[in-house]
Design an enzyme around this catalytic site. Structure first.
Site, PDB file in Angstrom:
ATOM      1  N   ASN A  42       0.778  -1.277   0.027  1.00  0.00           N
ATOM      2  CA  ASN A  42      -0.031  -0.084   0.124  1.00  0.00           C
ATOM      3  C   ASN A  42       0.794   1.185  -0.006  1.00  0.00           C
ATOM      4  O   ASN A  42       1.820   1.189   0.422  1.00  0.00           O
ATOM      5  CB  ASN A  42      -0.800   0.155   0.974  1.00  0.00           C
ATOM      6  CG  ASN A  42      -0.450  -0.094   2.609  1.00  0.00           C
ATOM      7  OD1 ASN A  42       0.587  -0.630   2.749  1.00  0.00           O
ATOM      8  ND2 ASN A  42      -0.975   0.509   3.527  1.00  0.00           N
ATOM      9  N   GLU A  44       0.189   5.018   0.680  1.00  0.00           N
ATOM     10  CA  GLU A  44      -0.640   6.327   1.152  1.00  0.00           C
ATOM     11  C   GLU A  44      -0.042   7.649   0.569  1.00  0.00           C
ATOM     12  O   GLU A  44       0.965   7.531   0.153  1.00  0.00           O
ATOM     13  CB  GLU A  44      -0.818   6.028   2.543  1.00  0.00           C
ATOM     14  CG  GLU A  44      -1.630   4.963   3.120  1.00  0.00           C
ATOM     15  CD  GLU A  44      -1.820   4.776   4.617  1.00  0.00           C
ATOM     16  OE1 GLU A  44      -1.163   5.626   5.343  1.00  0.00           O
ATOM     17  OE2 GLU A  44      -2.655   3.622   4.851  1.00  0.00           O
ATOM     18  N   CYS A  53      -4.002   0.546  -2.646  1.00  0.00           N
ATOM     19  CA  CYS A  53      -3.963  -0.402  -1.857  1.00  0.00           C
ATOM     20  C   CYS A  53      -2.863  -1.359  -2.402  1.00  0.00           C
ATOM     21  O   CYS A  53      -2.532  -1.328  -3.424  1.00  0.00           O
ATOM     22  CB  CYS A  53      -5.316  -1.378  -1.837  1.00  0.00           C
ATOM     23  SG  CYS A  53      -6.558  -0.642  -0.788  1.00  0.00           S
ATOM     24  N   GLU A  55      -2.896  -4.453  -3.112  1.00  0.00           N
ATOM     25  CA  GLU A  55      -3.536  -5.339  -4.160  1.00  0.00           C
ATOM     26  C   GLU A  55      -3.367  -4.669  -5.554  1.00  0.00           C
ATOM     27  O   GLU A  55      -3.109  -5.196  -6.496  1.00  0.00           O
ATOM     28  CB  GLU A  55      -4.820  -5.828  -3.988  1.00  0.00           C
ATOM     29  CG  GLU A  55      -5.146  -6.847  -2.476  1.00  0.00           C
ATOM     30  CD  GLU A  55      -5.279  -6.101  -1.339  1.00  0.00           C
ATOM     31  OE1 GLU A  55      -4.780  -4.945  -1.178  1.00  0.00           O
ATOM     32  OE2 GLU A  55      -6.054  -6.527  -0.243  1.00  0.00           O
ATOM     33  N   CYS A  86     -10.369  -5.039   0.235  1.00  0.00           N
ATOM     34  CA  CYS A  86     -11.423  -4.145   0.301  1.00  0.00           C
ATOM     35  C   CYS A  86     -12.356  -4.119  -0.967  1.00  0.00           C
ATOM     36  O   CYS A  86     -11.984  -4.995  -2.137  1.00  0.00           O
ATOM     37  CB  CYS A  86     -11.010  -2.384   0.463  1.00  0.00           C
ATOM     38  SG  CYS A  86     -10.394  -2.087  -1.235  1.00  0.00           S
ATOM     39  N   CYS A  89     -10.776  -3.265  -4.402  1.00  0.00           N
ATOM     40  CA  CYS A  89      -9.655  -4.339  -4.680  1.00  0.00           C
ATOM     41  C   CYS A  89     -10.497  -5.836  -5.172  1.00  0.00           C
ATOM     42  O   CYS A  89      -9.662  -6.420  -6.270  1.00  0.00           O
ATOM     43  CB  CYS A  89      -8.834  -4.517  -3.803  1.00  0.00           C
ATOM     44  SG  CYS A  89      -7.540  -3.049  -3.453  1.00  0.00           S
TER      45      CYS A  89
HETATM   46  N1  THU Z   1      -5.095  -1.656   2.546  1.00  0.00           N
HETATM   47  C1  THU Z   1      -4.672  -2.303   1.557  1.00  0.00           C
HETATM   48  O1  THU Z   1      -3.630  -2.253   1.151  1.00  0.00           O
HETATM   49  N2  THU Z   1      -5.277  -3.608   1.228  1.00  0.00           N
HETATM   50  C2  THU Z   1      -6.524  -4.156   2.056  1.00  0.00           C
HETATM   51  O2  THU Z   1      -6.763  -5.250   1.509  1.00  0.00           O
HETATM   52  C3  THU Z   1      -7.178  -3.407   2.785  1.00  0.00           C
HETATM   53  C4  THU Z   1      -6.684  -2.139   3.245  1.00  0.00           C
HETATM   54  C5  THU Z   1      -4.537  -0.224   2.996  1.00  0.00           C
HETATM   55  C6  THU Z   1      -5.115   0.711   2.509  1.00  0.00           C
HETATM   56  C7  THU Z   1      -4.576   1.823   3.673  1.00  0.00           C
HETATM   57  O3  THU Z   1      -3.290   2.217   3.231  1.00  0.00           O
HETATM   58  C8  THU Z   1      -4.406   0.950   4.895  1.00  0.00           C
HETATM   59  O4  THU Z   1      -4.527  -0.345   4.328  1.00  0.00           O
HETATM   60  C9  THU Z   1      -5.251   1.087   5.951  1.00  0.00           C
HETATM   61  O5  THU Z   1      -6.719   0.989   5.361  1.00  0.00           O
END
Ligand code: THU
Length: 129
Positions: A42, A44, A53, A55, A86, A89
């Site tokens: 991920n 941000e 994310c 994925e 999520c 994704c």
């Molecule tokens: N996140 C992912 O990268 N993958 C997931 O399956 C769920 C959430 C990330 C998004 C954000 O950067 C952090 O996790 C918290 O939500």
């Protein structure tokens, strides 16, 4: 790559995650029918909705490398319990999933639970051809 090697590789890659806002580190891997694997974390952003994310990041790496079909997707995170992709994704995985494509969610101890993408996203969106 053996399951133990995949667990170790995902745990190693959690350090690459850029998650200064949520402090939740996520690493993902996607495997094509030919066995090639691409990884993502991920990423941000200070403009929160611009975050990506793990994925989505792994899928972008795969597609950018010519891999447009997926048979397995792994997810691991810094949280104490296993997490699942999520909704957005799930739809991104669905776009490239081959029949029976599996999503494998790994807890920190390497315990792995598996679901098909069809189970995680029943009746996902596809444009009629
Ligand atoms: N996140 C992912 O990268 N993958 C997931 O399956 C769920 C959430 C990330 C998004 C954000 O950067 C952090 O996790 C918290 O939500």
């Amino acid at each position: 790559m053996t399951p133990d090697e995949m667990t170790a590789e995902l745990r190693r890659r959690l350090a690459f995650s850029h998650a200064p806002y949520s402090n939740v580190r996520v690493a993902a891997a996607v495997e094509g029918p030919d066995g090639r694997v691409h990884f993502g974390v991920n990423v941000e952003n200070a403009a929160y909705p611009e975050g990506v994310c793990a994925e989505a990041s792994a899928i972008s790496a795969a597609v950018g490398d010519g891999q447009k079909s997926l048979r397995r997707v792994w997810v691991a995170s810094s949280l104490p319990a296993a997490i699942w992709p999520c909704g957005g994704c799930r739809q991104k995985i669905w776009e490239f999933a081959t029949a029976g494509c599996e999503v494998l969610s790994q807890a920190p101890d390497g315990t792995t639970e598996t679901e098909t993408i069809e189970a995680l996203l029943p009746r996902g969106f596809r444009l009629p051809r």
